[in-house]
Structures are given as structure tokens and as C-alpha cells.
Design a protein around this motif. Structure first.
Motif, PDB file in Angstrom:
ATOM      1  N   MET A 158      12.265   0.141   9.015  1.00 24.52           N
ATOM      2  CA  MET A 158      11.971  -0.044   7.580  1.00 24.52           C
ATOM      3  C   MET A 158      11.006  -1.221   7.377  1.00 24.52           C
ATOM      4  N   LEU A 159      11.283  -2.351   8.058  1.00 27.72           N
ATOM      5  CA  LEU A 159      10.422  -3.531   7.903  1.00 27.72           C
ATOM      6  C   LEU A 159       9.007  -3.224   8.416  1.00 27.72           C
ATOM      7  N   GLY A 160       8.934  -2.518   9.537  1.00 26.25           N
ATOM      8  CA  GLY A 160       7.630  -2.130  10.094  1.00 26.25           C
ATOM      9  C   GLY A 160       6.865  -1.242   9.128  1.00 26.25           C
ATOM     10  N   SER A 161       7.566  -0.264   8.527  1.00 31.47           N
ATOM     11  CA  SER A 161       6.911   0.652   7.582  1.00 31.47           C
ATOM     12  C   SER A 161       6.429  -0.093   6.345  1.00 31.47           C
ATOM     13  N   THR A 162       7.249  -1.051   5.887  1.00 35.04           N
ATOM     14  CA  THR A 162       6.859  -1.809   4.686  1.00 35.04           C
ATOM     15  C   THR A 162       5.618  -2.650   4.971  1.00 35.04           C
ATOM     16  N   MET A 163       5.593  -3.281   6.158  1.00 33.59           N
ATOM     17  CA  MET A 163       4.415  -4.092   6.518  1.00 33.59           C
ATOM     18  C   MET A 163       3.169  -3.208   6.598  1.00 33.59           C
ATOM     19  N   LYS A 164       3.347  -2.015   7.170  1.00 31.61           N
ATOM     20  CA  LYS A 164       2.213  -1.092   7.303  1.00 31.61           C
ATOM     21  C   LYS A 164       1.704  -0.711   5.909  1.00 31.61           C
ATOM     22  N   ALA A 223       2.722  -9.082  14.343  1.00 30.27           N
ATOM     23  CA  ALA A 223       1.555  -9.979  14.336  1.00 30.27           C
ATOM     24  C   ALA A 223       0.308  -9.262  13.816  1.00 30.27           C
ATOM     25  N   GLY A 224       0.025  -8.076  14.367  1.00 27.56           N
ATOM     26  CA  GLY A 224      -1.170  -7.328  13.961  1.00 27.56           C
ATOM     27  C   GLY A 224      -1.122  -6.932  12.499  1.00 27.56           C
ATOM     28  N   LEU A 225       0.059  -6.483  12.053  1.00 28.90           N
ATOM     29  CA  LEU A 225       0.169  -6.048  10.651  1.00 28.90           C
ATOM     30  C   LEU A 225       0.067  -7.244   9.699  1.00 28.90           C
ATOM     31  N   THR A 226       0.654  -8.386  10.116  1.00 27.79           N
ATOM     32  CA  THR A 226       0.559  -9.592   9.267  1.00 27.79           C
ATOM     33  C   THR A 226      -0.904 -10.014   9.131  1.00 27.79           C
ATOM     34  N   ALA A 227      -1.617 -10.028  10.258  1.00 30.27           N
ATOM     35  CA  ALA A 227      -3.048 -10.368  10.199  1.00 30.27           C
ATOM     36  C   ALA A 227      -3.768  -9.371   9.304  1.00 30.27           C
ATOM     37  N   GLY A 228      -3.403  -8.093   9.426  1.00 26.94           N
ATOM     38  CA  GLY A 228      -4.033  -7.043   8.617  1.00 26.94           C
ATOM     39  C   GLY A 228      -3.785  -7.242   7.125  1.00 26.94           C
ATOM     40  N   ILE A 229      -2.553  -7.646   6.777  1.00 23.83           N
ATOM     41  CA  ILE A 229      -2.210  -7.871   5.365  1.00 23.83           C
ATOM     42  C   ILE A 229      -3.075  -9.014   4.800  1.00 23.83           C
ATOM     43  N   ALA A 264      -6.461  -2.074   4.373  1.00 19.57           N
ATOM     44  CA  ALA A 264      -6.664  -1.968   5.832  1.00 19.57           C
ATOM     45  C   ALA A 264      -6.532  -0.515   6.262  1.00 19.57           C
ATOM     46  N   LYS A 265      -7.303  -0.168   7.282  1.00 21.24           N
ATOM     47  CA  LYS A 265      -7.202   1.175   7.858  1.00 21.24           C
ATOM     48  C   LYS A 265      -6.400   1.037   9.149  1.00 21.24           C
ATOM     49  N   ILE A 266      -5.479   1.970   9.372  1.00 15.99           N
ATOM     50  CA  ILE A 266      -4.657   1.876  10.593  1.00 15.99           C
ATOM     51  C   ILE A 266      -4.748   3.169  11.389  1.00 15.99           C
ATOM     52  N   PHE A 267      -5.000   3.024  12.684  1.00 18.03           N
ATOM     53  CA  PHE A 267      -4.884   4.166  13.602  1.00 18.03           C
ATOM     54  C   PHE A 267      -3.684   3.900  14.504  1.00 18.03           C
TER      55      PHE A 267
END
Ligand SMILES: Cc1cc2nc3c(=O)[nH]c(=O)nc-3n(C[C@H](O)[C@H](O)[C@H](O)COP(=O)(O)OP(=O)(O)OC[C@H]3O[C@@H](n4cnc5c(N)ncnc54)[C@H](O)[C@@H]3O)c2cc1C
Length: 206
Positions: free
Chosen positions: A62-68, A16-22, A76-79
Motif C-alpha cells: 500500500m505504501l509503495g503504491s501510494t508513493m508511486k 528512495a527512487g520514488l521519493t526522489a521522483g516525488i 513523473a513517468k514510471i516504467f
């Protein structure tokens, strides 16, 4: 202020967070994603995701890394692995303070901190997560075709998931810690009417 003020801060770096970030960073909003754990959230706990539209089968990590990567590519900046010291959402400008990173502010704030499954805390549970132990029948049921499955619990979710698992499993055994179910009557009736489901209640456990 320039580097510490964002249009939007997102708490949580799961799907959810990564989708919003994208979406936000692609719309040129200055976006910061703050995540307590690993990017990808619960996704990274599963070795195979087979129901993501447009992707036949992929590893959760893999899916998580691709979304990131998608989110950071759009800006987007990610911590990750971040500890929150304080959070103030009461003013128009929201303020969050992170351990070792300092204070950040934003105009908007999205909370996407997801859910946590409740573990049984039995030996090897951690090691076997996503490899035989699942916390989501809809997600993983298909991996247990013609297998015998044990469902632990006796509330609405347990009985509903037990019924849905009979589409795949040869047998589903529901183990419940009390001598009565806590589910709504129709879930109980449906589970009891299903020939593939067997029940083990507390008094039967030695
Ligand atoms: C073993 C397993 C297998 C699964 N398989 C599938 C599948 O095959 N298909 C499918 O569709 N779904 C599957 N799911 C469900 C799917 O993973 C979840 O629906 C999805 O991860 C929810 O995404 P989310 O972003 O809402 O929350 P989460 O994935 O829970 O992410 C929340 C994130 O927020 C972070 N966070 C929490 N609190 C804070 C805080 N205070 N500050 C900062 N960060 C915080 C967490 O560390 C985490 O990274 C599976 C789940 C599990 C556990």
C-alpha cells in the motif's frame, strides 16, 4: 527527442527512487523512473510497516503504491518491470536503452537501486517473507514480542541485530556456519554477555 529526453532519469523505484521522483516532479523537473521490479521495491515484501513517520501502520504494498501515485500525480513517468539493454553515463547527456521501449536521455541520472537480502534458499522461504521470516531486525523486531527468534549468521550485522532483538524476544538463537564469529570483538563480547542469546556453531549442527 521531446518525449524521450528528461531532466532526470532515476534508476530504481523503491522508497528512495520514488521519493526522489516525488520531489523532482513536484519541482517541475521532467522525471523518468525506471524500475526493474515492482514499484515500491523491498517495501512490497513486508505486510506491515509501522515506523514510517506520520503513518501508524500500513501495508508495504500500500505504501509503495501510494508513493508511486504521488510521483505520477506530480508528473513523473514510471516504467516498471523493465529490462535495461545498455547504459551510457560517460557524456553530459546520459543515455539508457530499454528492451521494447527504446532509447531515453537525460541531463542527470540518479541511481537508487537499493539492496538485496541474501536468501537462505530453504523451503517456503519465499512464501514466508514478511510473515515470520525477516531480513531487517530494526524494521521487524517489534513484531516478535516475547517470541523465540533465530538469527542466521555470525558477522557484525548478525550479532548486532541479535542484541537489538533481545529487546523484544524471549530468546534469540544465533546459528552460525563456522566455528568462529566473523564480527568485530565488541559485537561478539556484547552478544556473549547477553543472557537471552544462545549460540549454535557449525560443529554442533548434525
Ligand atoms: C521483509 C522486509 C521488511 C522490511 N520492513 C521495513 C519496515 O517495516 N520499516 C522500514 O523502515 N524498512 C523496512 N525494510 C527495509 C526497507 O524496505 C528498505 O530500507 C527500503 O526498501 C530501501 O529502499 P530503496 O529504494 O533504497 O531500495 P529498494 O527497496 O531495494 O528498491 C530498489 C529498487 O530498484 C530496483 N532495481 C534494482 N536494480 C535495478 C536496475 N539495475 N535497474 C532498474 N531497477 C533496479 C529494484 O527492483 C527495486 O524496485 C524492510 C525490508 C524487507 C526486505
Amino acid at each position: 527527442m521531446e518525449n524521450t529526453h528528461f531532466d532526470v532519469i532515476i534508476l530504481g523505484g523503491g522508497a528512495a527512487g520514488l521519493t526522489a521522483g516525488i520531489y523532482l516532479s513536484r519541482a517541475k523537473m521532467k522525471t523518468l523512473i525506471i524500475n526493474e521490479g515492482t514499484a515500491g521495491g523491498q517495501m512490497v515484501l513486508t505486510h506491515e510497516i509501522a515506523n514510517y513517520p506520520g503513518v501508524e501502520s500500513t501495508g508495504g504494498y500500500m505504501l509503495g503504491s501510494t508513493m508511486k501515485k504521488q510521483a505520477t500525480t506530480f508528473g513523473a513517468k514510471i516504467f516498471n518491470n523493465t529490462k535495461i539493454e545498455s547504459l551510457d553515463l560517460t557524456s553530459d547527456i546520459k543515455t539508457i536503452e530499454l528492451a521494447r521501449k527504446g532509447k531515453f536521455t537525460s541531463d542527470s541520472f540518479i541511481i537508487a537501486t537499493g539492496g538485496r537480502s541474501r536468501p537462505l534458499n530453504v523451503p517456503s522461504e519465499d512464501k514466508l517473507k514478511g510473515r515470520g521470516i525477516s531480513y531487517c531486525a530494526t524494521c521487524d523486531g517489534d513484531f516478535f514480542q516475547d517470541k523465540e527468534i533465530i538469527v542466521v549468521g555470525g558477522g557484525n550485522s548478525a550479532l548486532e541485530e541479535a542484541v537489538s532483538l533481545t529487546k523484544y524476544a524471549s530468546k534469540v538463537t544465533v546459528i552460525h556456519q563456522f566455528d568462529h564469529f566473523q564480527a568485530l570483538e565488541h559485537y561478539i563480547d556484547e552478544a556473549k554477555a547477553n543472557e537471552k542469546i544462545e549460540f549454535i556453531m557449525e560443529s554442533e549442527i548434525e
